[in-house]
Write an enzyme that holds these catalytic residues in place. Sequence first.
Site, mmCIF file in Angstrom:
data_model
loop_
_atom_site.group_PDB
_atom_site.id
_atom_site.type_symbol
_atom_site.label_atom_id
_atom_site.label_comp_id
_atom_site.label_asym_id
_atom_site.label_seq_id
_atom_site.Cartn_x
_atom_site.Cartn_y
_atom_site.Cartn_z
ATOM 1 N N LYS A 9 3.667 -59.883 0.145
ATOM 2 C CA LYS A 9 2.796 -61.050 0.007
ATOM 3 C C LYS A 9 2.860 -61.626 -1.400
ATOM 4 O O LYS A 9 3.078 -62.832 -1.600
ATOM 5 C CB LYS A 9 1.357 -60.652 0.354
ATOM 6 C CG LYS A 9 0.294 -61.693 0.017
ATOM 7 C CD LYS A 9 0.429 -62.950 0.857
ATOM 8 C CE LYS A 9 -0.727 -63.902 0.569
ATOM 9 N NZ LYS A 9 -0.674 -65.106 1.400
ATOM 10 N N CYS B 55 -3.673 -69.659 -3.290
ATOM 11 C CA CYS B 55 -2.700 -68.563 -3.297
ATOM 12 C C CYS B 55 -1.811 -68.528 -4.531
ATOM 13 O O CYS B 55 -1.830 -67.553 -5.284
ATOM 14 C CB CYS B 55 -1.828 -68.643 -2.038
ATOM 15 S SG CYS B 55 -2.725 -68.337 -0.506
ATOM 16 N N LYS C 53 -3.353 -80.239 -1.649
ATOM 17 C CA LYS C 53 -2.276 -80.666 -0.766
ATOM 18 C C LYS C 53 -2.907 -81.427 0.391
ATOM 19 O O LYS C 53 -4.127 -81.352 0.605
ATOM 20 C CB LYS C 53 -1.480 -79.455 -0.248
ATOM 21 C CG LYS C 53 -2.293 -78.490 0.590
ATOM 22 C CD LYS C 53 -1.462 -77.329 1.105
ATOM 23 C CE LYS C 53 -0.486 -77.765 2.170
ATOM 24 N NZ LYS C 53 0.191 -76.615 2.813
#
Length: 439
Positions: free
Chosen positions: A210, A266, A326
Amino acid sequence: MINDITVIGTGYVGLVTGTCLSDFGLNVLCIDQDEDKINKLNKGIIPIYEPGLQELVKKNYSEKRLRFSTDIIYGIQNAEVVFIAVGTPPKEDGSADLDNVVKVAQTIAKHMNGPKVVVNKSTVPIGTARLVKKTIEEIKTGPYPVDVVSNPEFLREGAAVYDFMHPDRVVVGADNPEAIEIMKQVYRVLFLNQKTPFLFTSPETAEAVKYVSNAFLAMKITFINELSELFEKTGINIVDVARGMGMDGRIGSKFLNPGPGYGGSCFPKDTRALAKISRNYDVTLSLVEATIAANEKQKNRMVEKIQKAMGSLQGKTVAVLGLAFKPETDDMRESPALTIIPELVNRGATIKAYDPKAIDEAEWRLEGIPNLKLVDSPYEAASGAHALVILTEWNQFRSLNLDRLYKIMKEPIFIDLRNIYEPNMVRQLGFNYHSVGRP
């Protein structure tokens, strides 16, 4: 056969995970300590904007496969598999704060009434699965076995439902073969169709996959962003360069769109956490460290670009289109807007800003910034403005009525930080057009 699942945490990851698992035919109980959020979810009010999620929640809730509650003890005792999907926010030193994860592990330990598979869905540092298992083993009062699995999420905000249903891969980190078999049952809809790649590995490897995946993608974005400054000065069109790069199968075309810097929940958090983990082992990940610094530089370079296009910002009005990091999300975490807007105000500008979904979040994230007005349409933002800046590439911004903008703006300065317009076309309409990495 596994049928009953509990997901603890109804944030972005937990709500999408629980909803999609219920659509796989499982009985899912989503738990959160926020009573107001749970009450709203039980009324069909979704706390985040994510395309397709509201319809999926409504469908599975009405079919009684999806439920919401604040009763964590009930959730633990009435499920065979318990997902942990709570927040792991960054600390000041960049490391992930695991307090929420540990608290959930302690609660699971105190209320276990049988064998459990505990699944870490939150993004966590390498070694967290071991920490959770150790925490549970030390506190539990009954002779019940527990397995802790690392099952990281790879969901793109704005496409999370699709990504969960059609994943590039499902990564499962577990030591016990029985836990792996249980996870195959949880994901049986994906596992049985034989089209979804599964990686079964150790918990530590799953946790690493990840972090390093996000770090690599962040580096890819930052690489093209750094080149944008060079190509602006050399007269090379970075869009054509990126297209040529992307034709190479070893590189690929994704994440090669220049812009004002990456943001979101993230990439910023995970790159800092990975850098911090490496320093704890006396290792310097110089590329990751450089990526973090270069991304902040890119955001600040956009401020300089705007000022250069406008001259002095003192007393000028700037229309900002796009506040979310975004399109197709209302998430403003680490959005370039949070750096660019305050700095423009500091330099004397007045801001009128619009976003299709992020206005509510902007009201508290940008609270206290003077000379900032949040408005209801792109044209309200542009009216009387000395410049228009596109920060987020929402589709509706790709088809603005440019003739109308030209008439209502005080000065026709168009600063396209997402390169969504063709420069010559906009300039022919009379605009002073600026973009990123293009002549």
